[in-house]
Design an enzyme around this catalytic site. Structure first.
Site, PDB file in Angstrom:
ATOM      1  N   ASP A 143      -4.719 -10.731   0.408  1.00 42.51           N
ATOM      2  CA  ASP A 143      -3.446 -11.572   0.318  1.00 42.51           C
ATOM      3  C   ASP A 143      -2.883 -11.149  -0.998  1.00 42.51           C
ATOM      4  O   ASP A 143      -3.246 -11.618  -2.110  1.00 42.51           O
ATOM      5  CB  ASP A 143      -3.810 -12.902   0.830  1.00 42.51           C
ATOM      6  CG  ASP A 143      -2.226 -13.559   0.791  1.00 42.51           C
ATOM      7  OD1 ASP A 143      -1.415 -12.846   1.184  1.00 42.51           O
ATOM      8  OD2 ASP A 143      -2.105 -14.629   0.377  1.00 42.51           O
ATOM      9  N   HIS A 144      -1.604 -10.635  -0.950  1.00 46.41           N
ATOM     10  CA  HIS A 144      -0.754 -10.445  -2.186  1.00 46.41           C
ATOM     11  C   HIS A 144      -1.640  -9.400  -2.956  1.00 46.41           C
ATOM     12  O   HIS A 144      -1.462  -9.554  -4.275  1.00 46.41           O
ATOM     13  CB  HIS A 144      -0.424 -11.700  -2.900  1.00 46.41           C
ATOM     14  CG  HIS A 144       0.718 -12.530  -2.414  1.00 46.41           C
ATOM     15  ND1 HIS A 144       0.369 -13.411  -1.238  1.00 46.41           N
ATOM     16  CD2 HIS A 144       1.710 -12.535  -2.364  1.00 46.41           C
ATOM     17  CE1 HIS A 144       1.319 -13.922  -0.675  1.00 46.41           C
ATOM     18  NE2 HIS A 144       2.426 -13.442  -1.446  1.00 46.41           N
ATOM     19  N   GLU A 191       1.215  -5.041  12.061  1.00 47.45           N
ATOM     20  CA  GLU A 191       1.837  -4.536  11.090  1.00 47.45           C
ATOM     21  C   GLU A 191       3.408  -4.846  10.857  1.00 47.45           C
ATOM     22  O   GLU A 191       3.896  -5.218   9.856  1.00 47.45           O
ATOM     23  CB  GLU A 191       1.521  -3.110  11.117  1.00 47.45           C
ATOM     24  CG  GLU A 191       2.123  -2.577   9.644  1.00 47.45           C
ATOM     25  CD  GLU A 191       1.874  -0.918   9.608  1.00 47.45           C
ATOM     26  OE1 GLU A 191       2.573  -0.196  10.370  1.00 47.45           O
ATOM     27  OE2 GLU A 191       1.218  -0.477   8.911  1.00 47.45           O
ATOM     28  N   HIS A 213       3.980  -5.096   3.389  1.00 46.63           N
ATOM     29  CA  HIS A 213       4.115  -5.766   4.847  1.00 46.63           C
ATOM     30  C   HIS A 213       3.635  -6.846   4.815  1.00 46.63           C
ATOM     31  O   HIS A 213       2.763  -7.711   4.022  1.00 46.63           O
ATOM     32  CB  HIS A 213       2.881  -5.061   5.863  1.00 46.63           C
ATOM     33  CG  HIS A 213       3.237  -3.555   5.990  1.00 46.63           C
ATOM     34  ND1 HIS A 213       4.158  -3.288   6.782  1.00 46.63           N
ATOM     35  CD2 HIS A 213       2.498  -2.494   5.565  1.00 46.63           C
ATOM     36  CE1 HIS A 213       4.061  -1.663   6.831  1.00 46.63           C
ATOM     37  NE2 HIS A 213       3.004  -1.394   6.127  1.00 46.63           N
ATOM     38  N   HIS A 229       4.863   0.345  -0.307  1.00 44.86           N
ATOM     39  CA  HIS A 229       5.741  -0.489   0.361  1.00 44.86           C
ATOM     40  C   HIS A 229       4.784  -1.641   0.795  1.00 44.86           C
ATOM     41  O   HIS A 229       3.688  -1.529   0.860  1.00 44.86           O
ATOM     42  CB  HIS A 229       6.208   0.156   1.595  1.00 44.86           C
ATOM     43  CG  HIS A 229       5.382   0.911   2.652  1.00 44.86           C
ATOM     44  ND1 HIS A 229       5.019   2.040   2.243  1.00 44.86           N
ATOM     45  CD2 HIS A 229       4.832   0.502   3.660  1.00 44.86           C
ATOM     46  CE1 HIS A 229       3.930   2.427   3.405  1.00 44.86           C
ATOM     47  NE2 HIS A 229       4.058   1.044   4.207  1.00 44.86           N
ATOM     48  N   HIS A 276       0.717  -1.182  -0.154  1.00 50.14           N
ATOM     49  CA  HIS A 276      -0.074  -0.004  -0.070  1.00 50.14           C
ATOM     50  C   HIS A 276       0.868   1.229  -0.062  1.00 50.14           C
ATOM     51  O   HIS A 276       2.123   1.346   0.239  1.00 50.14           O
ATOM     52  CB  HIS A 276      -1.009  -0.012   1.323  1.00 50.14           C
ATOM     53  CG  HIS A 276       0.009   0.053   2.583  1.00 50.14           C
ATOM     54  ND1 HIS A 276      -0.800   0.975   3.741  1.00 50.14           N
ATOM     55  CD2 HIS A 276       0.972  -0.218   2.919  1.00 50.14           C
ATOM     56  CE1 HIS A 276      -0.023   0.898   4.691  1.00 50.14           C
ATOM     57  NE2 HIS A 276       1.008   0.263   4.247  1.00 50.14           N
ATOM     58  N   CYS A 305       6.392   6.786   3.887  1.00 49.88           N
ATOM     59  CA  CYS A 305       5.394   5.749   3.663  1.00 49.88           C
ATOM     60  C   CYS A 305       4.244   6.120   2.667  1.00 49.88           C
ATOM     61  O   CYS A 305       3.393   5.563   2.364  1.00 49.88           O
ATOM     62  CB  CYS A 305       4.374   5.605   4.940  1.00 49.88           C
ATOM     63  SG  CYS A 305       5.512   4.628   6.325  1.00 49.88           S
TER      64      CYS A 305
END
Length: 168
Positions: free
Chosen positions: A84-85, A130, A46, A44, A19, A38
């Site tokens: 996810d992904h 996170e 997580h 970037h 995100h 950020c």
């Protein structure tokens, strides 16, 4: 008359997503000031860990608060298939107009998990790690003087540059 025992049941899952912390309500300069690195144009990522907790009476017939399979299926539908992904900002419509902060991610998961539970009132908590140091806990809308307040707990000025995954 004896009280029925109450228990907490937690299921943990991990997922990866990227995100960019960016608010359409702020100018580019304000976004950079508020979110710092950020706000990187390319974003970037997580590796999130999510814990979903339900709370309720232990059913005398089954010995369970909730069948863990129901919670597992809800997690699959809401988190694994939708998040996810994925690029949260580009692949999840919910984040098209609001910053994809971990707080807002917790609200998204809360709202959507509830739609997959037979007894949504059992959902007690969504906790998102996170990073090992940055954790958000959400327990539903904030009640103030009997009214629900949907304001985010973290304001833009308090966000990424102070508590982002990349800061200590």
């Amino acid at each position: 008359m004896s009280q029925q025992p109450v228990a907490f049941l937690t299921r943990r899952e991990t997922f990866s997503a990227c995100h960019r912390l960016h608010s359409p309500q702020l100018s580019d300069a304000e976004n950079l000031e508020v979110f710092g690195k950020c706000n990187n144009f390319n974003g970037h990522g997580h590796n999130y860990t999510v814990e979903l907790t339900v709370r309720g009476p232990i059913d005398q017939r089954t010995g369970m608060v909730l069948n863990i399979t129901e919670l597992k299926d809800a997690i699959e539908a809401v988190i694994m298939k939708r998040l996810d992904h994925k690029n949260l900002d580009k692949d999840v419509e919910y984040f098209a107009k609001i910053p994809s902060t971990t707080e807002n991610l917790a609200v998204y998961i809360w709202d959507n998990i509830r739609t997959h539970l037979k007894k949504p009132e059992l959902l007690y908590e969504v906790k998102i790690f996170e990073t090992p140091k940055n954790i958000v806990t959400y327990r539903g809308p904030y009640q103030l003087n009997g009214l629900y307040n949907s304001l985010n707990k973290r304001t833009a000025r308090d966000s990424c540059t102070n508590i982002s995954s990349d800061s200590d």
